[in-house]
Design a protein around this motif. Sequence first.
Motif, mmCIF file in Angstrom:
data_model
loop_
_atom_site.group_PDB
_atom_site.id
_atom_site.type_symbol
_atom_site.label_atom_id
_atom_site.label_comp_id
_atom_site.label_asym_id
_atom_site.label_seq_id
_atom_site.Cartn_x
_atom_site.Cartn_y
_atom_site.Cartn_z
ATOM 1 N N VAL A 7 6.764 5.080 -12.897
ATOM 2 C CA VAL A 7 6.064 4.082 -12.088
ATOM 3 C C VAL A 7 6.978 2.911 -11.737
ATOM 4 N N LEU A 45 2.892 -3.581 -14.370
ATOM 5 C CA LEU A 45 2.592 -2.163 -14.566
ATOM 6 C C LEU A 45 3.117 -1.662 -15.912
ATOM 7 N N THR A 98 3.948 1.529 -1.001
ATOM 8 C CA THR A 98 4.647 1.599 -2.287
ATOM 9 C C THR A 98 3.759 2.193 -3.366
ATOM 10 N N PHE A 99 2.516 1.699 -3.454
ATOM 11 C CA PHE A 99 1.609 2.207 -4.473
ATOM 12 C C PHE A 99 1.194 3.649 -4.195
ATOM 13 N N VAL A 107 5.436 -7.114 -10.171
ATOM 14 C CA VAL A 107 4.610 -5.898 -10.131
ATOM 15 C C VAL A 107 5.093 -4.890 -11.176
ATOM 16 N N ALA A 126 1.731 6.548 -6.816
ATOM 17 C CA ALA A 126 0.616 7.309 -7.374
ATOM 18 C C ALA A 126 0.759 8.807 -7.091
ATOM 19 N N TRP A 182 0.824 -1.201 0.000
ATOM 20 C CA TRP A 182 0.000 0.000 0.000
ATOM 21 C C TRP A 182 0.867 1.263 0.000
#
Length: 300
Positions: A224, A280, A77-78, A276, A82, A75
């Motif tokens: 990203v 992405l 990391t994202f 991941v 973002a 969480w």
Amino acid sequence: MSSLTGRPPGRRQRSILPWLATPALVLFVGFAVIPLVGVFALSFTTWDGIGAIHPSGLASWRAVLTDPRLPHALWVTFMVMAVSWAVQTPLSILLGTFLAGRQRYRAVLGVVYFVPLMLSSAAIAIAYKALLDPNFGLGAGLKLPLLSQDWLGRPGLAFGVVVFVVSWQFVPFHSLIYQGGVQQIPKSLYEAAQVDGAGRIRQFFSITLPQLKYTVITSSTLMVVGSLTFFDLIFVLTEGGPGDATRVLALDMYKRGFQASLMGPASVIAVILVLVGLALALLLRRLGGRDAGASQLEGV
């Protein structure tokens, strides 16, 4: 030339290309594929980094996937990914468009803006950590209560500081990408828009942004996927704290592998990071459409 060699130039170039690509392929296999295979194999073992390696099957995978810290690290990391993307992308587009102008001073500004990228992430983290110190930092020196807060001791503020420092360091790189993209846009489009009476703001939204579609995809992919590897800056700045507020996956991998001497679980997290990042990158490429790669090649 073709009469001397007895072979058409196009065919001769195609026969040379595999030989030119061989060194790159060897380096890629030696420094990317083989280490990745080794890390994947280590994820099925128990190893403290020094002693003997013992096979352990899926024990490391079960330990990591059932650990409640993993979803939290994912969480964080994202969230870093973002929010930093949302901050860096508009700033990079605006700066890149501005620096694409022909005025001489813009070239000087482009060099100045590029300086943060040439600095070490660890050095940047040390500098900001000193500047944000509530007792001896910039706020205390200038007697400004707003800057004298415990920036790295409160979860929300620490997260904001990480995003700010990351953006400050990498916006110049992406601005350079957008600068090149803007310079590839045909001038005739802007001349036609001026004839129609469109101002600079209208030209930006009607011409510049649509023409930068594939540049945005390229920059976003680098941004990203690169955010998955943030380690040294966060490690020096916050060490994942306060608590686990800024403990990203890369930092979690380091703590498990080199601080807890659990190379098996650390290798599992490394494999998760690769998967991941690959997912992405493929998703962004799909969002860009089939012509993204061809458009980038034409721009080059």
